[in-house]
Structure formats: structure tokens, C-alpha cells
Design a protein around this motif. Structure first.
Motif, mmCIF file in Angstrom:
data_model
loop_
_atom_site.group_PDB
_atom_site.id
_atom_site.type_symbol
_atom_site.label_atom_id
_atom_site.label_comp_id
_atom_site.label_asym_id
_atom_site.label_seq_id
_atom_site.Cartn_x
_atom_site.Cartn_y
_atom_site.Cartn_z
ATOM 1 N N MET A 299 -22.481 -17.380 -33.644
ATOM 2 C CA MET A 299 -21.389 -17.054 -32.732
ATOM 3 C C MET A 299 -20.660 -18.342 -32.339
ATOM 4 O O MET A 299 -21.243 -19.402 -32.251
ATOM 5 N N ALA A 300 -19.377 -18.189 -32.121
ATOM 6 C CA ALA A 300 -18.603 -19.357 -31.706
ATOM 7 C C ALA A 300 -17.384 -18.872 -30.918
ATOM 8 O O ALA A 300 -16.969 -17.722 -31.063
ATOM 9 N N ILE A 301 -16.874 -19.761 -30.108
ATOM 10 C CA ILE A 301 -15.719 -19.398 -29.277
ATOM 11 C C ILE A 301 -14.424 -19.828 -29.973
ATOM 12 O O ILE A 301 -14.323 -20.956 -30.478
ATOM 13 N N PHE A 302 -13.480 -18.925 -30.012
ATOM 14 C CA PHE A 302 -12.180 -19.233 -30.611
ATOM 15 C C PHE A 302 -11.079 -18.923 -29.612
ATOM 16 O O PHE A 302 -11.105 -17.876 -28.960
ATOM 17 N N LYS B 243 0.217 -14.410 -26.407
ATOM 18 C CA LYS B 243 -0.757 -14.517 -25.308
ATOM 19 C C LYS B 243 -1.985 -15.275 -25.785
ATOM 20 O O LYS B 243 -2.497 -15.030 -26.856
ATOM 21 N N LYS B 244 -2.450 -16.174 -24.911
ATOM 22 C CA LYS B 244 -3.686 -16.894 -25.240
ATOM 23 C C LYS B 244 -4.874 -15.980 -24.951
ATOM 24 O O LYS B 244 -4.924 -15.304 -23.923
ATOM 25 N N THR B 245 -5.806 -15.970 -25.877
ATOM 26 C CA THR B 245 -6.971 -15.130 -25.664
ATOM 27 C C THR B 245 -8.193 -15.797 -26.276
ATOM 28 O O THR B 245 -8.070 -16.551 -27.239
ATOM 29 N N GLN B 246 -9.348 -15.518 -25.694
ATOM 30 C CA GLN B 246 -10.572 -16.183 -26.163
ATOM 31 C C GLN B 246 -11.560 -15.129 -26.669
ATOM 32 O O GLN B 246 -11.747 -14.102 -26.019
ATOM 33 N N VAL B 247 -12.134 -15.402 -27.815
ATOM 34 C CA VAL B 247 -13.162 -14.490 -28.336
ATOM 35 C C VAL B 247 -14.400 -15.284 -28.732
ATOM 36 O O VAL B 247 -14.299 -16.446 -29.135
ATOM 37 N N ASP B 248 -15.541 -14.635 -28.603
ATOM 38 C CA ASP B 248 -16.815 -15.272 -28.931
ATOM 39 C C ASP B 248 -17.489 -14.408 -29.982
ATOM 40 O O ASP B 248 -17.987 -13.335 -29.675
ATOM 41 N N LEU B 249 -17.445 -14.879 -31.218
ATOM 42 C CA LEU B 249 -18.000 -14.045 -32.286
ATOM 43 C C LEU B 249 -18.328 -14.846 -33.536
ATOM 44 O O LEU B 249 -18.107 -16.049 -33.600
ATOM 45 N N ASP B 250 -18.862 -14.139 -34.518
ATOM 46 C CA ASP B 250 -19.201 -14.719 -35.813
ATOM 47 C C ASP B 250 -17.939 -15.319 -36.441
ATOM 48 O O ASP B 250 -16.937 -14.618 -36.604
ATOM 49 N N PRO B 251 -17.977 -16.610 -36.789
ATOM 50 C CA PRO B 251 -16.777 -17.269 -37.334
ATOM 51 C C PRO B 251 -16.246 -16.631 -38.610
ATOM 52 O O PRO B 251 -15.083 -16.798 -38.958
ATOM 53 N N ALA B 252 -17.106 -15.880 -39.286
ATOM 54 C CA ALA B 252 -16.673 -15.252 -40.546
ATOM 55 C C ALA B 252 -15.929 -13.939 -40.301
ATOM 56 O O ALA B 252 -15.388 -13.347 -41.242
#
Lengths: 751, 151
Positions: B1-4, B11-20
Motif C-alpha cells: 500500500m502507498a499514498i498517492f 480537485k486534489k485527492t489522496q488515496v492509499d492503495l496498491d501502487p499497481a
């Protein structure tokens, strides 16, 4: 003025008080995220008054029309409400359309398929609209204390000319909704139609072009899990064992298990799947996680044994044998060639065809074949389900909700009152979505997980699940006498696992000595309805053969068909000929005129074809040129007699689509098998027609008449197979007997 | 998992998930932007077309880790009310039948017209060739792109 008894539509007048006012039983927020469309000029009213199941009128004159049938792209969600609006006599701009849920206590025949939605809905919808209009008139008569006969309506306004009184429908709707339903109501004359016959934009156009959630694949709900299935990789195989250790350990995965969707002894209805009923399920939080975990499943498969299923479908109850074995396309072809040589089952015989063939001076025999086809709707199979002990909510793409309701009742062990099927817009149907196996699967998975679930098929799952258009072969023979006149005609057609033949169709009835025979071969590869079932093969074969026959007889292909139709009209052979020779000839003459058939152009290769199916008549002329050694389809002309056309521009759109679809499947469509394994799994190997291959232009001409509407979604599709093959012959001097035609085009052309 | 940190429709948005994770599923499952469609998962059908810094891109094979600072535009971000000239042309020609592929078609057309505002018929066909439409609305798509190019 014709009048119609409202008893034909009785169920739509049964008031279901708990729903009056538009409250829906489901927990979906149906309008979430939807902006009003441009049609919605009037604001939402404070209150809706329900005139019948289809029609609600607000105090401000806004009207909600329910579209009863599922929408898969044939635009019934616009055209069915147009029929209601016509008889109700309202202004289309004040209409909001809502998709009805599956609700057989309130709506009739909620089935989209077989090109029957408008044909079968015509009288029901007109009656519903006309009845509501009469109730509005009676409310006005009562309020103004004037005779009913003196009141007129126009575009949602009631008027009493002698007194000058006038009111909008909205002002009197609350009273109208309380009045008794009249027993008999007048219907409009066709010449007085104001909405039917005029082009109205798709009511969901704005939602589509702005990407609003419209499909069940777009649906989400709190606590919803995503589920995927693994089905056997080959027909003739089933699950033996599952090692889910690796899959369970993957991120986001909640559960892995095996389900049985139909009990072995279950008696299937005509739209139950005969494909895989034991499936491995992976459920988790997100689509990507579940997709990955599915790849980590280690499943051992084993061969099936012979078995029998009971199907209670259109042909009555029958036991169908499902043979064991891993089938391949090469084997299918050999089996079909063998069957084509043997005598078939005689379905129709006129005169003495055997004797006629014996005394013939010349016999022409040609064999045509076509492969299995996958539907390949753009939206893969999917379904949302939330099943608890008390209630089941099912929301998914389905053409035939009534059939799958029976299956759900049997499988979930719940009465139908507790099962609520909500009709999703379908991202294509083409017959495949008549088979609601995905609804049962999603429901069983949700029941097991005790959670809301969205079942998602990958493209590969969808393309390899079965329910294909069957593979077919037809052999045509014509006997000519010494004067080169047509003496006898013989068609023998079969397929795996069904025959495509309609024995009473043209040219039956036009030839003294006629024989139609059928055969079929058992298989474990599953099949289902595919746009214009059976016709989608027979039209291409028959109309190619007639083209070749006309050439042999030295006749113009249109003239030859017209001669046969004239015979069928003036002195028909046999009984039960299931076509009207006049309407058939009418479309041929119209396409001849519109395409300027008698004025051939240099370097333009033309083919003609005509077919009757789904109660409608279509003739097509296809023009192609050769550019860079490739055929380029310049133009297709179609003449269509489908009775009254409700929404002409949308009808033309669907007709264009049918033609493009037909050209695509004729040229490229093909599913093959090796040891039971479908050899094409996605769009990299399964070739679909693309933008550059579509005709440069299509011209559709509808015959203008006052006949009640007949089919439209399917009838333009079958004839184009032969219009294309006949044009390809003109370009190449080579006949095309085997679909897909691309296999015969690999050498390219001379420019 | 990683934050993107993503820029989606401005809109700026943040997600935390599998980089693939492909952007398609980030949009659909994590950001509830479901206008972008899943059709094939192998970049063959075009239903998942989005814009990456204005360039038409198949989101089904684009890992979220590959997005970087590029701006993502989806069908939902094309206009406020469906009044982008391409959307208007689509409505004028009443293009859709089932409607499933149309968001991808529109996104392809918008990016194409930005680079080639006055295309020939042949250029339109070639540009739109990567987007499948099973209903066969190709002629109307062509006509709508042409109309949009004139507006």
C-alpha cells in the motif's frame, strides 16, 4: 374514432396505495447524482397524483411517465413513454420518465427482446394514456358541470369551448385520480398523432454524455463487497477441488467459497442458463483486489459425465441430454458435414420435390455455414444483490425479469413478494441478457456472505461463459428444368445444438415443389438468443443462394424475388406461409427506387437482400468499393416496413446499428473451441467491427403506413449478411459461403 | 500500500492503495467516479478512456503509481452541465444506444479535437478507431465529432 376496452390493461389500474406518491420499496437513492435533463422544464411538484401505474401528474402540470420495459439500448425508455404521452395528450417537454421496477402486479409484459417491446406494448400503453386522459376530462366535466363530450384536450390543457373554461391537467389531477376507471375509452386516429412519428431525443442522453451512474456496474452501497467468479475453463469440465490458501491471504479478500446456483433436479425455464452452475467465488473489498486474488486460486477441474436437465421452455417441457466430452471446432465441422449429407426431419413439403429433382435438367447445390458468436456486450455481466432473511434486492441488467424471478423464488426459497428486482439500464443486451444467471449468482453470494454484493465478470469470464449464438449449416438445392425455369427448392439446415430453419418463410409458398428439412447435434457448449435468433444465419444463407440462383436464371436479383413474391400472392403454394407478399415486395421496390438499383455506377459493387422476421420486412442494398485491395462499404440503403414508427430518428439509429452489427459479425464474428476451451477470450483475439470498417453512410427509409408497430431492433440485422456477401461476389467474382467472410478475404483484392 | 496524491478533475485527492492498481479502479471503486467504464481491461476497447494532462489515455492498464503529477480528467470533469461542445454534439446527433461506451468515445474525441480542431472525415475515423461500440453507433459518432469540430 376507435374505442378500446380498458380490461386489456386491468392491472395498471389496480391502485397500490403504499406506492402512490412514487415511494419505492428499495433503499436505492435512485436520483442521486442526476441533474435534471433539458426536458424537465417544470419543477418537481409538491404532490403527485397517480392516474394509473404508468402515469402520475403533479399539481403544477408536471407528468411522470413510467417506462415499463428494461432498456438495453433500443430506446424503449423514450419511445414507450411517447406512446403514453400521445394518448394522454400532453406536452412532451413537461414529461419526466422513470424506469419502472419489475412489478408484474402493475405492469404488463416487462420484457425487452424479440423486437416485441413496442409491438406488444402498443395497445397497453395507448390504453393507459387514453384512460388517464378520459379521467382528466371527467374531472373537468364534474368540476365545471358540463357534458363530458364538450370537453377537449390539447397538450395538457382541458377546455370547454362553449363556456370558455380552461384548466391545466395539474389543476384537476387530484380529482381525476379519485374517479372510477372508465370501461371504454377512445383512442386517437393515427392522423391526429402529435408525438408518435416525431423524433424525440433519448430521455437519458444528458446522463449518458456526462457519465452519470446508470448501470448496475456503477452501483455502490455501504458495506458492499465485490465478488468475482471462476467458472470452468472448458465446456465439459467442472470443479474438482479448490486450493484457496493463496487467494485468501491476499489483501482485501473476505471470503472464498464454491456455490451451486441451480439444484441438479431443478426444472429450468427457457431463460435459465444451461452453462456452469457450480462456481468458485472470491469476495473482497475492491474490484482490483478481487481480480488479483482470483488469479491466485488453484482449482483442479475434472471432466463431466453425461447428464440430463429438464427445461420447461417455449417448446414445452423436455429433457435435454448434456453429453460429456471436450468439443472442438474441427470436430463440429466434421459432424455438421456428416449430418448435412443425411436425410433430415421433414418440416414442410409441398408438391413432389423428390420427383422434381429427379427430372431436373440442372441442380444447383450450395452449402453455407456460420460459427458460434459471442454477444460481447460492452458492459460485462454483473449484478448487485442484497439478500437478507426477510428480503432480497436484486439490481442488474436483465431483459427477462419475469423468468429470473421464478428462478430466484426457487433458489432462494423466498416468496416472490419478498424479492425485488430493479431493472438496470443495460450496457447492451443482444439476447444474452435474457439469461439472468448473474442475478441468481449474485443473490446466492449475497445470501452466503450476509452482505450486499456486486458480482463482476471480467471480460474473459463474460466471453467464455457460453450462451453463444449456435453454429449452423444450411444446404440449399434448386432444380431447374430444361427451359432454365425454377422447378423445385430444397433447404436442409441444422446446427449445434439447434436448427435455424423457419420452414414456412419465403420462398416457401412461391415454388410448387418445396422441401424443408432440419437436423441438430447435441453439445455441452451452451447457446442462447442472439439478435434475431436463427434468422441471423438463415437470411444470409437464403438470400445469398437466391442471388446465385437469379444469376443462374439470368434474372435481375430484385426482379427474381419480386416474381417469386408475385407467385406467392396470386397463387400461393401450401398453407401457413408466414409472410405478406405485398409488404415483402413493397420493401424491395422501395429499396430499388431509393438506391437507384437500375442505374449501376462504375466500380461500385452492389448486393441486395431482403428478409422478413420479427413481424417486419426489410430490404437492403449494400455498395462497396475496393480501395488498397480492401473492401470499403460506401453505403447501405435499407427499406423497412415495421408499421408505424414511434420515434423516427431513434429508429434510424437502431437500424444503423443493426446494419453495422450485421456487417461486423458477417466479416469478423467467430468463436472457436479446442478441447472445450473457448479460443477467444477478449477483444485482442475476438475481432469486432470498428469505426473505420463501418459503412461511410447508411440511408434508412421507412414505409409509411398505419399498421400497428412491429419489430425493429432485429429485422435490419439478418439481411445485411447477404447484401454484403452478394456485393463481395460482385467485387471478387467469388461466392462467400462460410462466415466469417474475412477468412475468404485474406488474399486481398485487385484494385 | 502507498499514498498517492492525485489531481482529479481539478480537485486534489489522496488515496492509499496498491501502487499497481489501475487508475480505472481507483476512479470507480475509491473515488466513486463511475463514468469511466470497464470494458476489456487490456486497452482494446477504449471504454476506460480518460485524459492525462489532456492526452487520451486508457485507464485500465495505467497503474496509479505511473500518474505522478499529471492531471486526470474524467467524463465527470469535462464540463459542469454537459455543455462541452463535444457533449452537445453528441446530444444533437442523439448518438447513444445503450450508452456504455460513450463516455470513452467522448473523451477520445475531445482530446483528438484539441490537437486537430478541423479534421478531415478520414482523420476522424482513424482517431476514433480505438473505441469499440457494440451497438454500432459509429456513423453518429463520426457525425458528432464533425459537428463539434465546427463549433
Amino acid at each position: 374514432m376507435t374505442t378500446v376496452k380498458t380490461t386489456i390493461n386491468r392491472r395498471s389500474f389496480i391502485k397500490v396505495t403504499s406506492l402512490a406518491g412514487g415511494g419505492m420499496m428499495l433503499s436505492f437513492n435512485w436520483l442521486a447524482g442526476c441533474k435534471p435533463t433539458s426536458q424537465e422544464i417544470l419543477a418537481l411538484p409538491k404532490e403527485w397524483f397517480e392516474l394509473n401505474s404508468y402515469i402520475k401528474i403533479g399539481e403544477n402540470g408536471a407528468v411522470t411517465l413510467m417506462s415499463p420495459n428494461p432498456e438495453f439500448g433500443s430506446n424503449v425508455k423514450t419511445s414507450m413513454p411517447m406512446i403514453l404521452a400521445e394518448e394522454l395528450d400532453i406536452d412532451w417537454k413537461n414529461v419526466r420518465v422513470e424506469q419502472a421496477d419489475f412489478f408484474p402486479e402493475r405492469f404488463e409484459r416487462q420484457f425487452t427482446g424479440g423486437s416485441q417491446a413496442i409491438r406488444q406494448g402498443w395497445k397497453i400503453l395507448r390504453t393507459a394514456g387514453a384512460t388517464a386522459r378520459q379521467m382528466m376530462i371527467r374531472a373537468a366535466a364534474q368540476t365545471w358541470n358540463v357534458p363530458v363530450e364538450e370537453i377537449t384536450t390539447e397538450a395538457g390543457t382541458l377546455q370547454h369551448l362553449p363556456s370558455g373554461k380552461k384548466a391545466g391537467y395539474g389543476e384537476l389531477a387530484s380529482l381525476a385520480a379519485t374517479l372510477p376507471v372508465p370501461e371504454e375509452v377512445p383512442l386517437k386516429k393515427v392522423k391526429d398523432f402529435k408525438i408518435i412519428g416525431t423524433s424525440r431525443k433519448n430521455v437519458d442522453g444528458l446522463k449518458i454524455v456526462t457519465g452519470k451512474p446508470m448501470f448496475s456496474l456503477d452501483h455502490t452501497q455501504d458495506g458492499m463487497l465485490v465478488a468475482m467468479i471462476a467458472h470452468p475453463p472448458a465446456f465439459g469440465m467442472k470443479v474438482k477441488s479448490v486450493d484457496d490458501t493463496a487467494a485468501r491471504a491476499m489483501p482485501g479478500i473476505k471470503d472464498v467459497f464454491t456455490i451451486k446456483t441451480l439444484a441438479d433436479e431443478y426444472e429450468r425455464n427457457g431463460f435459465d442458463t444451461t452453462s456452469f452452475t457450480e462456481l468458485v467465488v472470491v469476495a473482497g473489498n475492491t474490484t482490483w483486489e478481487v481480480m488479483n486474488a482470483k488469479k491466485a486460486l488453484v482449482i483442479e477441474w475434472e471432466k463431466i459425465s453425461d447428464s440430463h436437465i429438464v427445461v420447461n421452455g417455449w417448446g414445452g417441457k423436455q429433457t435435454v441430454r448434456i453429453p460429456a466430452g471436450l468439443e472442438s471446432t474441427a470436430g463440429h465441422k466434421a459432424q455438421m458435414a456428416e449430418m448435412a449429407k443425411k436425410p433430415g426431419k421433414v418440416l414442410r413439403k409441398d408438391g413432389d420435390p423428390e420427383a422434381a429433382f429427379k427430372r431436373a435438367a440442372k441442380v444447383i447445390e450450395r452449402t453455407y455455414s456460420a460459427p458460434y458468436l459471442a454477444h460481447n456486450t460492452m458492459e460485462p455481466v454483473n449484478c448487485f444483490a442484497r439478500v437478507t432473511d426477510e428480503h432480497a434486492e436484486i439490481y442488474g441488467p436483465i431483459q427477462a425479469p419475469e423468468s429470473i424471478m421464478q428462478t430466484l423464488v426457487a433458489r432462494l426459497g423466498m416468496p416472490k413478494e419478498k424479492i425485488h428486482i430493479k431493472l438496470a439500464r443495460m450496457g447492451g443486451g443482444f439476447g444474452q441478457r435474457a439469461y439472468g444467471h448473474h442475478m441468481v449468482e449474485a443473490a446466492v453470494i449475497s445470501q452466503k456472505l450476509k452482505a450486499p454484493v456486486k458480482l463482476v465478470y471480467t471480460r474473459e469470464d463474460d466471453m467464455t461463459y457460453g450462451i453463444y449464438r449456435p453454429t449452423y449449416t444450411a444446404t440449399y438445392r434448386a432444380a431447374l428444368d430444361e427451359k432454365n425455369q425454377l422447378l423445385a427448392f430444397h433447404v436442409k439446415a441444422g446446427g449445434i445444438p439447434e436448427t435455424p430453419i423457419h420452414p414456412n418463410r419465403f420462398p416457401a409458398g412461391a415454388i410448387d415443389h418445396y422441401l424443408a428439412e432440419s437436423w441438430s447435434i447435441e453439445s455441452n457448449i451452451t447457446i442462447g438468443a442472439f439478435r434475431a435468433p436463427r434468422s441471423n444465419f438463415m437470411a444470409g444463407a437464403e438470400q445469398s443462394f437466391l442471388d446465385e440462383l437469379a444469376e443462374e436464371l439470368g434474372k435481375d436479383p430484385i426482379e427474381f424475388r419480386l416474381e417469386l413474391l408475385d407467385r406467392a400472392k396470386t397463387n400461393p403454394v401450401g398453407e401457413n406461409n408466414d409472410y405478406d407478399p405485398d409488404r415483402y415486395a413493397g420493401v424491395l421496390k422501395l429499396v430499388r427506387e431509393k438506391s437507384k438499383w437500375q442505374e449501376p455506377q462504375p466500380n461500385i459493387h452492389r448486393g441486395v437482400s431482403a428478409y422478413f422476421c420479427h413481424n417486419s420486412y426489410v430490404a437492403e442494398v449494400l455498395d462497396l468499393v475496393i480501395q488498397n485491395k480492401n473492401p470499403v462499404i460506401q453505403k447501405v440503403y435499407a427499406a423497412v416496413d415495421c408499421g408505424i414508427v414511434v420515434n423516427p430518428d431513434a429508429a434510424a439509429n437502431m437500424g444503423e446499428g443493426g446494419i453495422v452489427d450485421g456487417i461486423g459479425n458477417a466479416l469478423y464474428g467467430e468463436m472457436t473451441f479446442q478441447d472445450g476451451v473457448p479460443q477467444k477470450t477478449n477483444f485482442d483475439t475476438y475481432r469486432m467491427i470498428r469505426q473505420v470498417e463501418a459503412p461511410k453512410s447508411i440511408e434508412i427509409h421507412f414505409v409509411e403506413n398505419e399498421t400497428d408497430p412491429t419489430g425493429l431492433g432485429e429485422p435490419l440485422f439478418p439481411p445485411v449478411f447477404a447484401a454484403l456477401s452478394n456485393a463481395l461476389y460482385k467485387a471478387t467474382q467469388k461466392r462467400f459461403y462460410e462466415q466469417p467472410f474475412i477468412s475468404g478475404l485474406d488474399q486481398g483484392f485487385a484494385d | 500500500m502507498a499514498i498517492f496524491n492525485l489531481n482529479v478533475n481539478g480537485k486534489k485527492t489522496q488515496v492509499d492503495l496498491d501502487p499497481a492498481t489501475p487508475v480505472l479502479w481507483v476512479l470507480r471503486d475509491h473515488l466513486n467516479l463511475v463514468g469511466t467504464k470497464y470494458g476489456c481491461g487490456i486497452a482494446q476497447c477504449g471504454a476506460c478512456t480518460i485524459h492525462l494532462d489532456g492526452v487520451a489515455t486508457r485507464s485500465c492498464l495505467l497503474p496509479v503509481a505511473a500518474v505522478g503529477n499529471k492531471a486526470i480528467t474524467t467524463i465527470e470533469g469535462l464540463s459542469e452541465n454537459g455543455d462541452h461542445p463535444v457533449q452537445k454534439a453528441w446530444l444533437e446527433h442523439d448518438v447513444p444506444q445503450c450508452g456504455y461506451c460513450q463516455a470513452g468515445q467522448i473523451m477520445t474525441a475531445v482530446a483528438f479535437l484539441k490537437n486537430n480542431p478541423h479534421p478531415s472525415d478520414e482523420e476522424i475515423e482513424t482517431a476514433m478507431n480505438g473505441n469499440l461500440c457494440r451497438c454500432g453507433t459509429y456513423l453518429r459518432i463520426r457525425a458528432a465529432v464533425k459537428t463539434a469540430s465546427k463549433s
